[in-house]
Design a protein around this motif. Structure first.
Motif, PDB file in Angstrom:
ATOM      1  N   ASP A   1      31.141  71.362  77.196  1.00 36.57           N
ATOM      2  CA  ASP A   1      31.214  69.905  77.264  1.00 36.57           C
ATOM      3  C   ASP A   1      32.018  69.595  78.526  1.00 36.57           C
ATOM      4  OD1 ASP A   1      32.071  67.229  77.102  1.00 36.57           O
ATOM      5  OD2 ASP A   1      32.015  67.253  74.922  1.00 36.57           O
ATOM      6  N   ASN A   2      31.378  68.932  79.482  1.00 40.14           N
ATOM      7  CA  ASN A   2      32.043  68.719  80.779  1.00 40.14           C
ATOM      8  C   ASN A   2      33.328  67.908  80.673  1.00 40.14           C
ATOM      9  OD1 ASN A   2      30.037  66.625  80.127  1.00 40.14           O
ATOM     10  ND2 ASN A   2      30.752  65.638  81.986  1.00 40.14           N
ATOM     11  N   LEU A   3      33.452  67.075  79.643  1.00 41.69           N
ATOM     12  CA  LEU A   3      34.670  66.278  79.501  1.00 41.69           C
ATOM     13  C   LEU A   3      35.727  66.980  78.646  1.00 41.69           C
ATOM     14  CD1 LEU A   3      33.089  62.722  78.985  1.00 41.69           C
ATOM     15  CD2 LEU A   3      33.958  63.716  81.101  1.00 41.69           C
ATOM     16  N   MET A   4      35.367  68.085  78.023  1.00 38.65           N
ATOM     17  CA  MET A   4      36.329  68.816  77.179  1.00 38.65           C
ATOM     18  C   MET A   4      36.752  70.111  77.887  1.00 38.65           C
ATOM     19  SD  MET A   4      37.101  67.094  74.475  1.00 38.65           S
ATOM     20  CE  MET A   4      37.682  68.356  73.345  1.00 38.65           C
ATOM     21  N   LYS A   5      36.064  71.207  77.647  1.00 37.53           N
ATOM     22  CA  LYS A   5      36.405  72.432  78.376  1.00 37.53           C
ATOM     23  C   LYS A   5      36.295  72.197  79.873  1.00 37.53           C
ATOM     24  CE  LYS A   5      37.409  76.849  78.847  1.00 37.53           C
ATOM     25  NZ  LYS A   5      38.824  77.255  78.753  1.00 37.53           N
ATOM     26  N   GLY A   6      35.448  71.264  80.264  1.00 37.23           N
ATOM     27  CA  GLY A   6      35.301  70.970  81.683  1.00 37.23           C
ATOM     28  C   GLY A   6      36.326  69.991  82.223  1.00 37.23           C
ATOM     29  N   GLN A   7      37.188  69.459  81.374  1.00 43.42           N
ATOM     30  CA  GLN A   7      38.163  68.478  81.869  1.00 43.42           C
ATOM     31  C   GLN A   7      39.370  68.345  80.924  1.00 43.42           C
ATOM     32  OE1 GLN A   7      37.190  64.259  81.901  1.00 43.42           O
ATOM     33  NE2 GLN A   7      37.778  64.116  84.059  1.00 43.42           N
ATOM     34  N   ALA A   8      39.320  67.371  80.025  1.00 46.79           N
ATOM     35  CA  ALA A   8      40.520  67.030  79.259  1.00 46.79           C
ATOM     36  C   ALA A   8      40.901  68.118  78.257  1.00 46.79           C
ATOM     37  CB  ALA A   8      40.299  65.695  78.534  1.00 46.79           C
ATOM     38  N   GLY A   9      39.904  68.723  77.623  1.00 45.99           N
ATOM     39  CA  GLY A   9      40.209  69.768  76.649  1.00 45.99           C
ATOM     40  C   GLY A   9      40.912  70.942  77.301  1.00 45.99           C
ATOM     41  N   GLN A  10      40.401  71.334  78.450  1.00 46.02           N
ATOM     42  CA  GLN A  10      41.008  72.462  79.151  1.00 46.02           C
ATOM     43  C   GLN A  10      42.435  72.134  79.598  1.00 46.02           C
ATOM     44  OE1 GLN A  10      38.957  75.724  81.141  1.00 46.02           O
ATOM     45  NE2 GLN A  10      39.200  74.451  82.948  1.00 46.02           N
ATOM     46  N   ALA A  11      42.656  70.892  79.994  1.00 48.07           N
ATOM     47  CA  ALA A  11      44.014  70.489  80.395  1.00 48.07           C
ATOM     48  C   ALA A  11      44.971  70.656  79.211  1.00 48.07           C
ATOM     49  CB  ALA A  11      44.004  69.043  80.892  1.00 48.07           C
ATOM     50  N   ILE A  12      44.504  70.313  78.023  1.00 52.70           N
ATOM     51  CA  ILE A  12      45.366  70.455  76.840  1.00 52.70           C
ATOM     52  C   ILE A  12      45.520  71.926  76.462  1.00 52.70           C
ATOM     53  CG2 ILE A  12      45.485  69.927  74.364  1.00 52.70           C
ATOM     54  CD1 ILE A  12      44.412  67.136  75.105  1.00 52.70           C
ATOM     55  N   GLN A  13      44.465  72.701  76.653  1.00 59.31           N
ATOM     56  CA  GLN A  13      44.592  74.153  76.463  1.00 59.31           C
ATOM     57  C   GLN A  13      45.702  74.692  77.384  1.00 59.31           C
ATOM     58  OE1 GLN A  13      40.930  76.206  77.327  1.00 59.31           O
ATOM     59  NE2 GLN A  13      41.724  78.217  76.774  1.00 59.31           N
TER      60      GLN A  13
ATOM     61  N   LEU B   1      48.207  72.921  78.609  1.00 54.19           N
ATOM     62  CA  LEU B   1      49.471  72.400  78.056  1.00 54.19           C
ATOM     63  C   LEU B   1      49.979  73.303  76.950  1.00 54.19           C
ATOM     64  CD1 LEU B   1      51.588  70.050  77.606  1.00 54.19           C
ATOM     65  CD2 LEU B   1      49.979  69.189  75.888  1.00 54.19           C
ATOM     66  N   ASN B   2      49.068  73.676  76.049  1.00 56.01           N
ATOM     67  CA  ASN B   2      49.467  74.556  74.944  1.00 56.01           C
ATOM     68  C   ASN B   2      50.121  75.833  75.474  1.00 56.01           C
ATOM     69  OD1 ASN B   2      48.487  72.747  73.050  1.00 56.01           O
ATOM     70  ND2 ASN B   2      46.533  73.806  72.750  1.00 56.01           N
ATOM     71  N   LEU B   3      49.515  76.415  76.496  1.00 52.13           N
ATOM     72  CA  LEU B   3      50.080  77.642  77.073  1.00 52.13           C
ATOM     73  C   LEU B   3      51.436  77.364  77.724  1.00 52.13           C
ATOM     74  CD1 LEU B   3      46.813  79.079  78.641  1.00 52.13           C
ATOM     75  CD2 LEU B   3      48.120  80.104  76.755  1.00 52.13           C
ATOM     76  N   MET B   4      51.532  76.261  78.450  1.00 53.10           N
ATOM     77  CA  MET B   4      52.781  75.932  79.139  1.00 53.10           C
ATOM     78  C   MET B   4      53.933  75.705  78.159  1.00 53.10           C
ATOM     79  SD  MET B   4      51.103  73.262  81.851  1.00 53.10           S
ATOM     80  CE  MET B   4      52.443  72.877  82.987  1.00 53.10           C
ATOM     81  N   MET B   5      53.605  75.239  76.955  1.00 48.18           N
ATOM     82  CA  MET B   5      54.636  74.959  75.962  1.00 48.18           C
ATOM     83  C   MET B   5      54.852  76.128  75.010  1.00 48.18           C
ATOM     84  SD  MET B   5      55.295  72.004  77.105  1.00 48.18           S
ATOM     85  CE  MET B   5      56.637  71.673  75.950  1.00 48.18           C
ATOM     86  N   GLY B   6      54.111  77.202  75.221  1.00 46.55           N
ATOM     87  CA  GLY B   6      54.279  78.354  74.343  1.00 46.55           C
ATOM     88  C   GLY B   6      53.617  78.188  72.986  1.00 46.55           C
ATOM     89  N   TRP B   7      52.698  77.250  72.901  1.00 41.15           N
ATOM     90  CA  TRP B   7      51.998  77.032  71.639  1.00 41.15           C
ATOM     91  C   TRP B   7      50.719  77.857  71.590  1.00 41.15           C
ATOM     92  CZ3 TRP B   7      52.290  71.129  72.881  1.00 41.15           C
ATOM     93  CH2 TRP B   7      53.603  70.668  72.666  1.00 41.15           C
ATOM     94  N   ASN B   8      50.093  77.872  70.400  1.00 40.02           N
ATOM     95  CA  ASN B   8      48.798  78.525  70.271  1.00 40.02           C
ATOM     96  C   ASN B   8      47.776  77.783  71.132  1.00 40.02           C
ATOM     97  OD1 ASN B   8      46.091  79.128  69.274  1.00 40.02           O
ATOM     98  ND2 ASN B   8      47.167  80.316  67.701  1.00 40.02           N
ATOM     99  N   GLU B   9      46.982  78.566  71.824  1.00 37.35           N
ATOM    100  CA  GLU B   9      46.016  78.014  72.777  1.00 37.35           C
ATOM    101  C   GLU B   9      45.036  77.012  72.159  1.00 37.35           C
ATOM    102  OE1 GLU B   9      43.219  80.573  75.812  1.00 37.35           O
ATOM    103  OE2 GLU B   9      44.965  81.491  74.911  1.00 37.35           O
ATOM    104  N   THR B  10      44.863  77.122  70.873  1.00 33.31           N
ATOM    105  CA  THR B  10      43.848  76.279  70.216  1.00 33.31           C
ATOM    106  C   THR B  10      44.432  75.001  69.615  1.00 33.31           C
ATOM    107  OG1 THR B  10      44.144  77.431  68.110  1.00 33.31           O
ATOM    108  CG2 THR B  10      42.494  78.329  69.613  1.00 33.31           C
ATOM    109  N   LEU B  11      45.737  74.838  69.721  1.00 36.08           N
ATOM    110  CA  LEU B  11      46.398  73.726  69.027  1.00 36.08           C
ATOM    111  C   LEU B  11      45.803  72.363  69.408  1.00 36.08           C
ATOM    112  CD1 LEU B  11      48.829  73.697  67.029  1.00 36.08           C
ATOM    113  CD2 LEU B  11      50.214  72.831  68.921  1.00 36.08           C
ATOM    114  N   GLY B  12      45.428  71.612  68.400  1.00 37.81           N
ATOM    115  CA  GLY B  12      45.024  70.235  68.626  1.00 37.81           C
ATOM    116  C   GLY B  12      43.684  70.045  69.303  1.00 37.81           C
ATOM    117  N   LEU B  13      42.882  71.082  69.366  1.00 39.16           N
ATOM    118  CA  LEU B  13      41.591  70.975  70.063  1.00 39.16           C
ATOM    119  C   LEU B  13      40.425  71.231  69.111  1.00 39.16           C
ATOM    120  CD1 LEU B  13      42.525  72.769  73.399  1.00 39.16           C
ATOM    121  CD2 LEU B  13      41.797  70.396  73.165  1.00 39.16           C
ATOM    122  N   PRO B  14      39.397  70.409  69.165  1.00 40.12           N
ATOM    123  CA  PRO B  14      38.254  70.536  68.239  1.00 40.12           C
ATOM    124  C   PRO B  14      37.463  71.827  68.462  1.00 40.12           C
ATOM    125  CG  PRO B  14      38.196  68.423  69.393  1.00 40.12           C
ATOM    126  CD  PRO B  14      39.234  69.255  70.065  1.00 40.12           C
ATOM    127  N   GLN B  15      37.102  72.461  67.352  1.00 43.75           N
ATOM    128  CA  GLN B  15      36.372  73.725  67.412  1.00 43.75           C
ATOM    129  C   GLN B  15      34.930  73.600  66.945  1.00 43.75           C
ATOM    130  OE1 GLN B  15      38.637  76.360  64.962  1.00 43.75           O
ATOM    131  NE2 GLN B  15      39.984  76.957  66.642  1.00 43.75           N
TER     132      GLN B  15
END
Lengths: 352, 352, 352, 352
Positions: D319-331, D333-347
């Motif tokens: 999805d160009n707006l998710m993994k291709g944009q906003a979703g990936q940005a949050i992925q 963020l999750n890494l930068m904060m030490g959280w699970n990579e999948t946190l808060g993202l639709p599967q």
């Protein structure tokens, strides 16, 4: 055998669009564990083979339909089958103590004669049918909470009744003036390969169908009559929109009191749906886009009054496969189990 | 200077959707020669640069708008401009002897007060406006043939009036019960870059707009009142369909005589449109698909009667850019020039 | 028995998408008279019942397939049938003196072994197959003019070969570097009700299919090899676009001479297609939109060179049901009858 | 001031498609509290006025952009702005201690000369740009976790690189043979009103654009070169699909070792992405549908080998707006904060 405290549920008829919605929603629902998927033609196949995009989360195999087994393993059973099959399975499941939610038309009618006339099938289970509750929570919340058998509403009736109910309940309109011009995406036709639902046929075209004889008519009239306290006939016309999901129902009716203005009516609608988390009344002058509801269980309602003609025009938008089908069934489940009505159901459409 | 015997015609406002339809149709029209294309913002550009797919047939350059020049070169001028501009150009062109067909709303109203109220512009050319004929050939064929100035109908009014006219003319319905639920593809919004018409916004969504206040309402009412012989108000609601071309108008009205059945009404419709080659009444039980009209100047009409409610439901389908705009303008041109009404206009949609 | 001087033609397999295109085009074709429509499952039905929008122009009944009768009534027969049926009918029709145009794959291969390998059917009519001419007029114009039997090309091969031919013919590319990434609207799948072609499935989705094994591969390779003078293998990948009509073929290949620039190649393409009225080479920097070809028999070609990689990228756009199927068949008919190649075929797409 | 323990985050540029995705995802993200939305043209407006369907969950007002204030209130800031603006804001935010995720192209290039050449803007912040990490977690997971500034990848590079990386990393292909034929829904063009993105223009059409010169080319090449260990040039061609969301990238390359079969390559891909929860390798013979990824952060990959040509064909869908944009940005963020990579993202995509 599953998470402690989670309710074991099954789905009979898991391979169609109703089924795949239910599966997707139930595997993320915090109150249930999905333990059984049943089907005839697809029995033996992995669900993830039919829908590869769910493969990473669903590892169930579609099993043959054995009601004894199902009842032994499931506390709640969803029936997502063509009309006329649920009434052959529900009685046995109920008797064995399951709660049953039927997504077909079989248990929508309190008077089976209406069903027989419009659906052309004979029925001999009036006693059980009378115990069924019509699964529109915004109108029958309390009865659903007590029900063992719920007949989930059709997609068009859901959108149309949510638009009309406050008007009929408060006696604000002349009931026989009600005209419901409804439009639906083609997923409402199910996952059957019909020529008229091919992209090559349906895309970039628009047409009405079932004019003056669509089977959702008596379902709408049954509830309207219930609300009005006397028999109401409505004019209902469905159309096919060249898109996948969504219903917009545009409802016209003549106001009894021509003095009412838009703001009055918005106030009435907001009051009527005050305790209904899934109905959103839009601000004055805003009309619903079906896209706003896509993927959610929401119904968006916009209201307009034409002072030149003394008519009210109400527009309601839902996702036909969510609030119009699987989402609403889960909303009913939530009520039947004593859970919060919103549990496990999406509230936010993505956009665009 | 052109083919002997062909009528030299020009188009002011050639770069929009109305313009490009006119160009495509006129370059293949056996009676005319297209000699002038005018525009403001695109002046100086080759038309084939704007629309590369027509480059191999059209070698005209878009020229600035100089009314003297245009009148000197053109016998007929089409105006395809935003509302409010045609009324500044038509008088000069008429005075110089041109025949003028205006595709905007400027010359659709016999009473300019209506225009001023709904369009929010003041006008001082009542005398000229009174000479304009409303360009709906199925109703005003003879007057169009005599006209020097034609105000071509809006797209929604075309579809709606062709559905309603036989009923009003014959007094078959209660006029104030008329509800017109109309749906249009997004090309009706023109080639302007508006956010709500982006594919990303409009695709897979459906909504109403302009409810109870769309500017095509008074245009429909003007003709309905003319047919009924007294003032008629209608309920008109437009919607946007996620597709490019096509309008479906679903019209509801209560029959005065509940005894009429579908076949009676089909007979009445066929008689009414007997001399109208562009209106096709569909067989009993067949409802129009907009796709059938795409690319043609046809209007398909289907009729249904609901004996439960004593309402008639009429569905009419057109291509909003053809019978709803450029095609109808050329149909009017044919009448004005004494040619066959069908000259140079496509009769066969491709399918699918 | 028909217009004097018009050639009587028939269509076997008139009810599918190929058939309905042929019907629409042939009833307006000035050189022919359409006298026969044949089909199995739809025999006895009026054609206008299947396609109500053509009812006002076509009053033929679909008849059973009786080859003797057909040959007695038709001078030319179009076969628009699933693969494997034409080769059972064409021999008899040819023997009785008919000219035959086959829209299936049956007569596209000079070497029937290739057909047998890729289509999984055995054939015993090598002698007749060798008399068939591959119906791509831009390459085989003269042979088509002499042919009694034409095997009309597939839709993908048409788009792909028109893009590649000048390069191969002039030896400008390294043939084995050719990658053809092709995309088609869903009407290419025909009017059969397949689940994956439902609007609900195909809309708003995009995917490849038949990767490395699509049956149009050997057809493309046969012609490429013919042009190159030695065996050429190509990489061909088809995709499904969520739209009705149109193919875009994006072709990549490495230039033998890295010094060539875009303008050189445009000159070469224009020279190659100088006598081909249905191929339009776009100006430098303009790439084809499939919409420009919709409804016409045109192929639009755009050319780009990447000086960083020494690759040429050629894009070709056609309407898969016109130049990719029925339109091209009629173009072949025109050649076979000695008529102008453009006779009776639409040149102007409507837009938008 | 918010939920205890939740990280306060802000979005500059909240009104576009990137912004509205971020808002929707962040208000349901368990680790953050969305405290600030900023914009220029929409400052002062309620976010729920721009996007009425989110009104019931978002009550933030869009505020003017005041970097001091933003830094005081937010620990993390997302920049969702046109190219060339982030590099004017990020330095100040970083200096004040914010973590910054930029969705534009400003921080994607380690060598700013490349940016300057392809984007036509001069830059003087090489020092800061060198601290930025390219936000493709599947390749740079560890560095993202340590980053204060992340330059989120473009949509096409995300899909293309996930398809190519295992091949380049393992040296399985001849790099210069790589051809990337990519296709995107029109939402990739953003919420700007451009004529070519109108539904009336883009629907039912398909075309390439930016051939041999699209700005995502150097971004893809930068990472490919990094993986291959030497400079790699790729052929990249984007196309516009008539749909809202989704990218399919079809990647071709010649295998170094012709003995490899599909199953070998699937094994290699599965190993490469073993620790990447958002990449799903499809079973043998299954190719990705963009619809499967719609609304999720997933990338589906299918692999095919053509033994006739020794090429591998890899298809990746996002999805160009998710993994291709906003979703990936949050992925990220999750890494930068030490959280699970999948946190808060639709599967789970809904289907159909």
């Amino acid at each position: 055998m599953g998470d402690v405290g989670r309710v074991p549920v099954g789905i009979i008829g898991a391979s169609g669009y109703g089924g795949v919605q239910l599966v997707r929603l139930l595997i993320d629902h915090p109150g249930v564990e999905l333990v059984y998927l049943g089907g005839e033609s697809s029995a033996g196949k992995a669900f993830g083979e039919l829908y590869p995009h769910l493969n990473h989360r669903v590892d169930l195999i579609i099993e043959p339909i054995d009601l004894d087994q199902i009842a032994a393993r499931c506390q709640v059973v969803f029936l997502s089958l063509p009309n006329g099959l649920a009434c052959q399975m529900a009685p046995a499941l109920l008797e064995k103590g399951c709660k049953v939610l039927d997504l077909s038309a079989d248990y929508r009618f309190s008077n089976l004669e209406t069903y027989e006339n419009w659906y052309g099938k004979t029925r001999s289970d009036q006693a059980i049918a009378e115990t069924a509750v019509y699964g529109l929570p915004e109108l029958y919340r309390d009865r659903i909470a007590e029900a063992q058998l719920v007949g989930c509403p059709g997609c068009y009736p859901t959108a149309s009744l949510l638009a009309l109910s406050p008007l009929l309940k408060q006696g604000l309109i002349v009931p026989e003036t009600a005209v419901i011009d409804a439009k639906s995406g083609t997923s409402g036709g199910g996952r059957q390969a019909k020529t008229n639902l091919l992209l090559a046929e349906a895309d970039n075209s628009f047409a009405a169908y079932g004019v003056a004889r669509h089977r959702h008519t008596p379902e709408i009239e049954q509830v309207c009559s219930d609300l009005a306290g006397h028999e109401v006939l409505v004019q209902f016309t469905p159309h096919l929109i060249p898109m996948v999901r969504g219903i917009l129902s545009t409802v016209y009716a003549t106001l009894r009191d021509p003095g009412l203005v838009r703001e009055d009516l918005l106030t009435i609608y907001m009051a009527f749906y005050r305790s209904s988390p899934w109905v959103k009344i839009l601000p004055s002058g805003v009309y619903p886009q079906t896209k706003w509801a896509t993927g959610t269980n929401l119904c968006y309602i916009g209201v307009e009054v034409d002072p030149r003609t003394d008519r009210i025009i109400v527009m309601s938008a839902i996702d036909n496969l969510m609030k119009g089908q699987a989402g609403q069934a889960i909303q009913c489940l939530n009520l039947m189990m004593g859970w919060n009505e919103t549990l496990g159901l999406p509230q936010l459409s993505f956009y665009p």
